[in-house]
Design a protein around this motif. Structure first.
Motif, short mmCIF file in Angstrom:
data_model
loop_
_atom_site.label_atom_id
_atom_site.label_comp_id
_atom_site.label_asym_id
_atom_site.label_seq_id
_atom_site.Cartn_x
_atom_site.Cartn_y
_atom_site.Cartn_z
N SER A 188 -40.44 53.92 5.94
CA SER A 188 -39.00 53.53 6.73
C SER A 188 -38.82 54.38 7.76
CB SER A 188 -37.66 53.34 5.53
OG SER A 188 -37.60 54.50 5.01
N ALA A 198 -38.64 53.23 11.68
CA ALA A 198 -37.35 53.16 12.42
C ALA A 198 -37.66 53.91 13.64
CB ALA A 198 -36.48 54.33 11.56
N SER A 248 -32.31 52.51 13.30
CA SER A 248 -31.95 53.67 12.29
C SER A 248 -32.79 53.28 10.82
CB SER A 248 -30.49 53.58 11.92
OG SER A 248 -30.22 52.21 11.25
N GLN A 249 -32.94 54.39 10.30
CA GLN A 249 -33.45 54.20 8.71
C GLN A 249 -33.03 53.22 8.01
OE1 GLN A 249 -34.45 57.64 6.72
NE2 GLN A 249 -35.76 56.73 5.24
N VAL A 278 -33.73 49.57 8.84
CA VAL A 278 -35.04 49.27 8.27
C VAL A 278 -35.16 49.00 6.68
CG1 VAL A 278 -37.24 50.33 8.11
CG2 VAL A 278 -36.30 50.77 10.07
#
Length: 196
Positions: free
Chosen positions: A149, A153, A159-160, A163
């Motif tokens: 992830s 991203a 942003s993570q 994701v």
């Protein structure tokens, strides 16, 4: 003594069905690290990953005489992925269904029944194609290209957390769709083999 390290996978699988322990050990030796790595990418828990791989091989040994494995690599990787899904959903109300889904899809992919395998894969491809563009991209990068992830991203500039939310939404939707398909198949008694 037979040199099992030189045997092709098809020969090892045939020997396994006959109860040959040395063939089983060779299959384990060749595949455990790859299976562990696949599980670890998703779970990040070394002990759980070891248990997961061990459970798969225990199950294979216990059912060795009834297994029809056309492609050993595909069978083992599919088994790992479904064990990861099952572990991830163990505490939810879909856990009993995950067992049935795992068995049915692993059976279809592990046997030489191209009709069932192709129909299931076609359904998944159609579902992936119908996803919103960004969610589809994230799903493909995560599940098909094995990116983390964090990597996703960074690659697509989000942003993570976004994701992870998109992956959770996509995975839950896919699980629901496959649940409906499987339950319909079971209700109609279509020839999906459930492994004992």
């Amino acid at each position: 003594m037979l040199e099992y390290s030189r045997h092709p996978e098809e020969a090892l699988t045939a020997l396994l069905r006959e109860g040959d322990e040395a063939a089983f050990v060779e299959i384990y030796r060749r595949n455990w690290q790859r299976m562990y790595n696949t599980a670890y990418k998703r779970l990040k828990d070394p002990f759980q990953c070891e248990d997961l791989v061990q459970n798969i091989f225990t199950d294979i040994w216990e059912r060795r005489t009834n297994l029809l494995i056309g492609n050993l690599q595909a069978y083992l990787q599919t088994a790992v992925r479904f064990q990861v899904i099952k572990y991830s959903t163990r505490m939810s109300d879909v856990a009993p269904f995950a067992d049935i889904l795992e068995s049915s899809l692993a059976s279809a992919i592990g046997t030489d029944d191209p009709l069932i395998e192709n129909e299931l894969l076609d359904l998944v491809k159609l579902w992936i194609a119908a996803l919103p563009a960004k969610r589809r991209e994230i799903f493909v990068l995560y599940y098909l290209e094995d990116l983390s992830s964090d990597q996703i991203a960074e690659r697509i500039g989000i942003s993570q957390k976004t994701v992870q939310n998109q992956l959770a939404t996509a995975t839950n939707t896919l699980r629901e769709q496959l649940s409906k398909v499987l339950m319909l198949c079971l209700a109609l008694q279509l020839p999906i083999r459930i492994m004992e």
